[in-house]
Design an enzyme around this catalytic site. Structure first.
Site, PDB file in Angstrom:
ATOM      1  N   HIS A  22      39.813  43.443  59.435  1.00 14.37           N
ATOM      2  CA  HIS A  22      39.904  42.296  58.534  1.00 14.37           C
ATOM      3  C   HIS A  22      41.261  42.288  57.833  1.00 14.37           C
ATOM      4  CE1 HIS A  22      38.597  40.332  54.533  1.00 14.37           C
ATOM      5  NE2 HIS A  22      39.048  39.408  55.363  1.00 14.37           N
ATOM      6  N   ASP A  30      56.178  32.238  71.297  1.00 13.48           N
ATOM      7  CA  ASP A  30      56.743  31.496  72.419  1.00 13.48           C
ATOM      8  C   ASP A  30      57.792  32.344  73.137  1.00 13.48           C
ATOM      9  OD1 ASP A  30      59.316  31.121  71.130  1.00 13.48           O
ATOM     10  OD2 ASP A  30      58.563  29.321  70.136  1.00 13.48           O
ATOM     11  N   ASP A  66      40.533  34.685  58.814  1.00 19.06           N
ATOM     12  CA  ASP A  66      40.137  35.218  57.513  1.00 19.06           C
ATOM     13  C   ASP A  66      39.586  34.120  56.608  1.00 19.06           C
ATOM     14  OD1 ASP A  66      39.841  36.601  55.116  1.00 19.06           O
ATOM     15  OD2 ASP A  66      41.732  37.681  55.344  1.00 19.06           O
ATOM     16  N   MET A  76      55.929  28.499  62.225  1.00 21.73           N
ATOM     17  CA  MET A  76      57.336  28.548  61.831  1.00 21.73           C
ATOM     18  C   MET A  76      57.841  27.114  61.660  1.00 21.73           C
ATOM     19  SD  MET A  76      60.637  30.037  63.909  1.00 21.73           S
ATOM     20  CE  MET A  76      60.054  31.719  63.973  1.00 21.73           C
ATOM     21  N   TYR A 115      59.683  35.502  60.406  1.00 18.98           N
ATOM     22  CA  TYR A 115      60.120  36.734  61.071  1.00 18.98           C
ATOM     23  C   TYR A 115      59.730  37.973  60.263  1.00 18.98           C
ATOM     24  CZ  TYR A 115      63.169  34.232  64.420  1.00 18.98           C
ATOM     25  OH  TYR A 115      63.664  33.444  65.421  1.00 18.98           O
TER      26      TYR A 115
END
Length: 144
Positions: A22, A30, A66, A76, A115
């Site tokens: 959890h 990609d 969650d 992104m 990132y």
């Protein structure tokens, strides 16, 4: 092969999904995502030849997101000034909805913030997806 398990899930990816607890996060990346350099402290699973939507759909069939956080998925953001319009995001929202998740509960993250969060992920799945800005991060929920 296993009954009821999408064939696109490799044994390695299935094992990772089982190991995740959890709150652990997984990035489905990609083909342009720097999976190996971002995943130095993560498990990197190669899924070359597959697109993000197919992997996303299979993963969402196996794990819940969650339920205790407002935005258990993240994308992104397009870099300011980039004319790209990521149409693939509509596909992701459709897949989230199809798999019982709220397609509105998706965080939009600045590229470098994404990132940094990806560096802390439990795993990164490196796909061959050619769509730009097609990375998605998922936070695993509680299996009930």
């Amino acid at each position: 092969m296993l009954k009821g398990v999408p064939a696109i899930l490799s044994p390695a990816l299935l094992k990772v999904l089982c190991e995740m607890g959890h709150g652990d996060e997984i990035v489905i990346a990609d083909g342009n995502f720097p999976a190996e350099s971002m995943g130095k402290d993560a498990i990197v699973i190669r899924a070359d030849g597959h697109g993000v939507p197919e992997i996303l759909d299979a993963v969402l069939r196996m794990i819940p997101l969650d339920q205790y956080v407002e935005q258990p998925a993240a994308l992104m953001q397009v870099v300011p000034g980039d004319p790209c319009v990521p149409e693939i995001w509509d596909t992701y929202r459709t897949l989230l909805n199809k798999n019982g998740e709220n397609p509105q509960n998706v965080e939009m993250m600045e590229r470098f913030a994404f990132y940094e969060r990806a560096k802390k992920a439990y795993a990164i799945v490196a796909t061959g997806e050619t769509a730009i800005y097609a990375n998605i991060l998922l936070k695993k929920g509680v299996v009930e």
